[in-house]
Design a protein around this motif. Structure first.
Motif, PDB file in Angstrom:
ATOM      1  N   MET A  51      -3.908   9.341   9.078  1.00  0.00           N
ATOM      2  CA  MET A  51      -3.176   9.746   7.885  1.00  0.00           C
ATOM      3  C   MET A  51      -4.098   9.744   6.660  1.00  0.00           C
ATOM      4  N   ARG A  52      -3.891  10.736   5.804  1.00  0.00           N
ATOM      5  CA  ARG A  52      -4.569  10.722   4.513  1.00  0.00           C
ATOM      6  C   ARG A  52      -3.912   9.680   3.619  1.00  0.00           C
ATOM      7  N   ARG A  53      -4.502   9.481   2.440  1.00  0.00           N
ATOM      8  CA  ARG A  53      -4.074   8.385   1.566  1.00  0.00           C
ATOM      9  C   ARG A  53      -2.582   8.428   1.231  1.00  0.00           C
ATOM     10  N   ASP A  54      -2.062   9.583   0.805  1.00  0.00           N
ATOM     11  CA  ASP A  54      -0.656   9.648   0.380  1.00  0.00           C
ATOM     12  C   ASP A  54       0.295   9.348   1.529  1.00  0.00           C
ATOM     13  N   ALA A  55       0.036   9.957   2.690  1.00  0.00           N
ATOM     14  CA  ALA A  55       0.900   9.723   3.851  1.00  0.00           C
ATOM     15  C   ALA A  55       0.800   8.275   4.313  1.00  0.00           C
ATOM     16  N   TYR A  56      -0.407   7.738   4.303  1.00  0.00           N
ATOM     17  CA  TYR A  56      -0.609   6.335   4.685  1.00  0.00           C
ATOM     18  C   TYR A  56       0.133   5.414   3.731  1.00  0.00           C
ATOM     19  N   THR A  57       0.020   5.664   2.442  1.00  0.00           N
ATOM     20  CA  THR A  57       0.652   4.808   1.436  1.00  0.00           C
ATOM     21  C   THR A  57       2.160   4.751   1.625  1.00  0.00           C
ATOM     22  N   ALA A  58       2.772   5.905   1.847  1.00  0.00           N
ATOM     23  CA  ALA A  58       4.224   5.946   2.039  1.00  0.00           C
ATOM     24  C   ALA A  58       4.635   5.152   3.272  1.00  0.00           C
ATOM     25  N   ARG A  59       3.935   5.347   4.364  1.00  0.00           N
ATOM     26  CA  ARG A  59       4.251   4.636   5.606  1.00  0.00           C
ATOM     27  C   ARG A  59       3.951   3.142   5.469  1.00  0.00           C
ATOM     28  N   ALA A  60       2.861   2.798   4.813  1.00  0.00           N
ATOM     29  CA  ALA A  60       2.486   1.393   4.641  1.00  0.00           C
ATOM     30  C   ALA A  60       3.547   0.630   3.857  1.00  0.00           C
ATOM     31  N   ARG A  61       4.069   1.234   2.806  1.00  0.00           N
ATOM     32  CA  ARG A  61       5.096   0.569   2.002  1.00  0.00           C
ATOM     33  C   ARG A  61       6.379   0.366   2.801  1.00  0.00           C
ATOM     34  N   GLN A  62       6.701   1.327   3.646  1.00  0.00           N
ATOM     35  CA  GLN A  62       7.862   1.162   4.521  1.00  0.00           C
ATOM     36  C   GLN A  62       7.698  -0.047   5.429  1.00  0.00           C
ATOM     37  N   LEU A  63       6.510  -0.196   6.000  1.00  0.00           N
ATOM     38  CA  LEU A  63       6.253  -1.305   6.913  1.00  0.00           C
ATOM     39  C   LEU A  63       6.262  -2.649   6.189  1.00  0.00           C
TER      40      LEU A  63
END
Length: 225
Positions: A51-63
């Motif tokens: 994942m690029r930064r934006d997609a990673y950030t969104a998923r990371a916050r969910q986790l």
């Protein structure tokens, strides 16, 4: 014969009408598929598939919201990567980065957020309970220090520095704060061959030229330098 000709004449225009009506739908389907691929490309790094930064950030916050204190943020930085590029070429460097990405993905599992933040910097957010944390981080260090085989059959020794941060240790559930602390711990243990766990002190380390300057940590896991 006349009946056949009549039937063709009667249904021919209808068939053409259906075909004509289907063309915009087909065109829209093609457009939608192209748009889907384009959006997917913006979410995934083309070299590593992470994942690029934006997609990673969104998923990371969910986790982080889902797992709370059992979540962990892990930062990974390839060691001496410029030397690999300079000595063996950029194709070899790309192979090394792709190998690191594959190992992170295998280690973290399908439910984790694994991203390439840029260059040779990677980040992972996953559930990592305290009882398994030391063993899992040791496993990661071993995986990241396994030589990589290039396309031409040559092998190259690789290494990566690892820093980890948990909400309990850092005192925050904020992704940016956890990444900053994990990054500071990473640089505190740079080239040590160990994964360093961040403390609240690491969370307070200021940014230096876009990177964090490390402070002493409390626990390290992995192989000896």
């Amino acid at each position: 014969m006349d009946s056949v000709l009549h039937t063709r004449g009667r249904f021919g225009p209808r068939t053409l009408l259906i075909t004509a009506a289907a063309l915009p739908l087909t065109g829209w389907t093609v457009h939608a598929l192209a748009l889907h691929r384009k959006l997917a490309a913006t979410r995934k790094d083309p070299l590593t598939g992470l994942m690029r930064r934006d997609a990673y950030t969104a998923r990371a916050r969910q986790l982080l919201n889902r797992h709370g204190d059992t979540a962990a943020v892990v930062m990974v930085d390839a060691d001496k990567f410029k030397e690999i590029n300079d000595r063996l070429g950029h194709a070899a460097g790309d192979t090394v980065l792709a190998s690191i990405a594959a190992r992170l993905t295998a280690w973290a599992g399908p439910r984790a957020a694994v991203g390439r933040l840029g260059g040779d910097e990677f980040a992972v957010v996953l559930e990592l309970p305290t009882a398994r944390r030391a063993l899992r981080l040791e496993q990661l260090v071993r995986m990241l220090h396994t030589p990589v085989t290039l396309d031409d059959g040559r092998t190259v020794d690789v290494a990566a520095s690892v820093g980890a941060a948990t909400p309990h240790a850092v005192g925050s559930y904020d992704l940016s704060a956890l990444q900053r602390a994990a990054d500071a711990a990473l640089y505190d243990g740079k080239h040590s061959g160990r994964a360093l766990l961040a403390t609240t002190a690491h969370a307070a380390v200021p940014s230096v030229n876009g990177r964090r300057a490390g402070r002493p940590g409390t626990a390290v896991w992995g192989r000896a330098a």
